[in-house]
Scaffold this active site. Structure first.
Site, PDB file in Angstrom:
ATOM      1  N   LYS A 285      87.953  29.230  29.578  1.00 13.77           N
ATOM      2  CA  LYS A 285      87.881  27.787  29.856  1.00 13.77           C
ATOM      3  C   LYS A 285      87.745  27.522  31.360  1.00 13.77           C
ATOM      4  O   LYS A 285      87.068  26.585  31.768  1.00 13.77           O
ATOM      5  CB  LYS A 285      89.112  27.066  29.282  1.00 13.77           C
ATOM      6  CG  LYS A 285      89.170  27.085  27.753  1.00 13.77           C
ATOM      7  CD  LYS A 285      88.048  26.258  27.107  1.00 13.77           C
ATOM      8  CE  LYS A 285      88.219  26.108  25.615  1.00 13.77           C
ATOM      9  NZ  LYS A 285      87.168  25.318  24.970  1.00 13.77           N
TER      10      LYS A 285
ATOM     11  N   SER B 165      82.551  20.271  12.258  1.00 18.46           N
ATOM     12  CA  SER B 165      82.960  20.239  10.848  1.00 18.46           C
ATOM     13  C   SER B 165      84.431  19.915  10.637  1.00 18.46           C
ATOM     14  O   SER B 165      84.844  19.584   9.537  1.00 18.46           O
ATOM     15  CB  SER B 165      82.645  21.589  10.188  1.00 18.46           C
ATOM     16  OG  SER B 165      83.357  22.620  10.843  1.00 18.46           O
TER      17      SER B 165
ATOM     18  N   ASN C 220      81.723  21.639  22.013  1.00 17.21           N
ATOM     19  CA  ASN C 220      83.103  21.522  21.535  1.00 17.21           C
ATOM     20  C   ASN C 220      83.592  22.780  20.794  1.00 17.21           C
ATOM     21  O   ASN C 220      84.776  23.099  20.855  1.00 17.21           O
ATOM     22  CB  ASN C 220      83.197  20.294  20.606  1.00 17.21           C
ATOM     23  CG  ASN C 220      84.469  20.286  19.803  1.00 17.21           C
ATOM     24  OD1 ASN C 220      85.547  20.003  20.318  1.00 17.21           O
ATOM     25  ND2 ASN C 220      84.356  20.629  18.510  1.00 17.21           N
TER      26      ASN C 220
ATOM     27  N   GLY D 251      80.707  22.527  16.606  1.00 15.50           N
ATOM     28  CA  GLY D 251      82.054  22.529  16.018  1.00 15.50           C
ATOM     29  C   GLY D 251      82.403  21.176  15.430  1.00 15.50           C
ATOM     30  O   GLY D 251      83.528  20.685  15.582  1.00 15.50           O
TER      31      GLY D 251
ATOM     32  N   SER E 221      90.064  22.433  28.432  1.00 16.51           N
ATOM     33  CA  SER E 221      91.481  22.469  28.047  1.00 16.51           C
ATOM     34  C   SER E 221      92.287  22.337  29.333  1.00 16.51           C
ATOM     35  O   SER E 221      91.759  22.604  30.425  1.00 16.51           O
ATOM     36  CB  SER E 221      91.771  23.825  27.385  1.00 16.51           C
ATOM     37  OG  SER E 221      93.151  24.080  27.320  1.00 16.51           O
TER      38      SER E 221
ATOM     39  N   TYR F 295      91.813  33.137  26.769  1.00 20.52           N
ATOM     40  CA  TYR F 295      91.431  31.737  26.538  1.00 20.52           C
ATOM     41  C   TYR F 295      91.311  30.994  27.880  1.00 20.52           C
ATOM     42  O   TYR F 295      90.305  30.327  28.144  1.00 20.52           O
ATOM     43  CB  TYR F 295      92.485  31.072  25.647  1.00 20.52           C
ATOM     44  CG  TYR F 295      92.225  29.622  25.337  1.00 20.52           C
ATOM     45  CD1 TYR F 295      91.166  29.234  24.529  1.00 20.52           C
ATOM     46  CD2 TYR F 295      93.060  28.616  25.849  1.00 20.52           C
ATOM     47  CE1 TYR F 295      90.941  27.886  24.232  1.00 20.52           C
ATOM     48  CE2 TYR F 295      92.844  27.282  25.551  1.00 20.52           C
ATOM     49  CZ  TYR F 295      91.784  26.919  24.743  1.00 20.52           C
ATOM     50  OH  TYR F 295      91.557  25.598  24.452  1.00 20.52           O
ATOM     51  N   ALA F 296      92.339  31.118  28.715  1.00 20.36           N
ATOM     52  CA  ALA F 296      92.333  30.392  29.988  1.00 20.36           C
ATOM     53  C   ALA F 296      91.157  30.835  30.857  1.00 20.36           C
ATOM     54  O   ALA F 296      90.496  30.002  31.497  1.00 20.36           O
ATOM     55  CB  ALA F 296      93.650  30.613  30.720  1.00 20.36           C
TER      56      ALA F 296
END
Ligand code: NDP
Length: 255
Positions: free
Chosen positions: A155, A11, A86, A9, A138, A151-152
């Site tokens: 992560k 870019s 990342n 990641g 995160s 998401y959580a």
């Protein structure tokens, strides 16, 4: 020879700033993303700084990505010193709209891909008796927030693996750490603000206010602050730091 770091990641957003920061510090860089043009632009910027950089244009969620990336990195620079996982995504949704597809997308990119990549590069780090794996997690790896259960969870999974691998490889010279930022000013932040505006009717200033209030410092964090911690963890002198979650959140989470 300068140590090599693989950054997924790279870019845009946080990954780009990590790449430029590490270029200034003299690392060789293997830069990874799906979209060629912005990645080549980052490569050119790194080379302008004086670093050696190579690119691998690949979707890290594809099964062939990990061996392809490992081989591309070995061909370009030999065994890597560091891996910075990342590349990641963050889509919010209430539970009723958190379907299997959404769960799967988050787990594929935020958890399975870093695990596969780590598995692919680890043998050479162990052989060299040294290496650093830094996983960009995160604050959502440390606590929950509404509307981001997928998401959580992804992560939290990555942080759990980070802690386990730190113990598994503790005597092999390889460290595993997680960096846990609060909101960072990138496209993810822009998308989050837009989402809050669309869903709540708040204006942009009010939406920013709501999210900044999560941090006792009342602010959004900058990609350079994440890059600073990544560089610290990649240093040879950071050998004693492993299995840690370093928060960049202005004091939001104490642990
Ligand atoms: P961005 O969306 O700005 O950048 C994501 C990067 O990952 C891009 O380079 C993108 O390039 C690449 N990428 C996305 N999907 C893939 C894929 N399937 N294969 C290869 N590369 C991919 O994200 P941020 O910089 O904001 O976030 C970086 C990390 O930091 C993520 O893990 C995120 O969860 C975490 N984070 C971000 C926070 C924030 O507020 N921004 C807060 C806390 C953590 P391309 O699309 O060309 O592939």
């Amino acid at each position: 020879m300068a140590p090599t770091v693989i950054i997924t990641g790279a870019s845009r957003g946080i990954g780009k700033v990590i790449a430029l920061d590490l270029a200034h510090r003299g690392f060789n860089l293997m830069l990874v993303a799906r979209t060629e043009a912005p990645l080549m632009a980052v490569r050119a910027e790194c080379e302008k700084i004086g670093a050696k950089a190579a690119t691998c244009i690949i979707d890290v969620t594809k099964p062939e990505a990990a061996p392809t990336l490992r081989d591309a990195s070995l061909d370009a620079f030999g065994p890597p010193w560091g891996l910075v996982n990342n590349a990641g995504m963050a889509e919010s949704a209430p539970l009723a709209k958190t379907d299997d597809d959404l769960l799967q997308r988050h787990m594929e990119l935020n958890f399975y891909a870093p695990m596969r990549l780590t598995r692919a590069v680890l043998p050479r780090m162990v052989e060299n008796k040294g290496g650093r794996v830094v996983n960009i997690c995160s604050t959502a790896a440390l606590c929950g927030y509404p509307y981001v259960s997928a998401y959580a969870a992804s992560k939290h999974a990555l942080l759990g693996a980070t802690r386990s691998l730190a113990r598994e490889f503790a005597q092999k010279g390889v460290t595993f750490n997680a960096v846990c930022p609060g909101y960072v000013r990138t496209e993810i932040w822009d998308a989050t603000i837009k989402n809050v505006v669309d869903k709540t009717g708040l204006d942009e200033v009010q939406a920013e206010d709501k999210l900044k209030k999560l941090s006792p410092q009342y602010r959004v964090f900058e990609p350079a602050e994440v890059a600073h911690v990544v560089a610290f963890l990649l240093a040879e002198e950071s050998h004693g730091i492993t299995g840690q979650a370093l928060s960049i959140d202005g004091g939001e989470i104490e642990h």
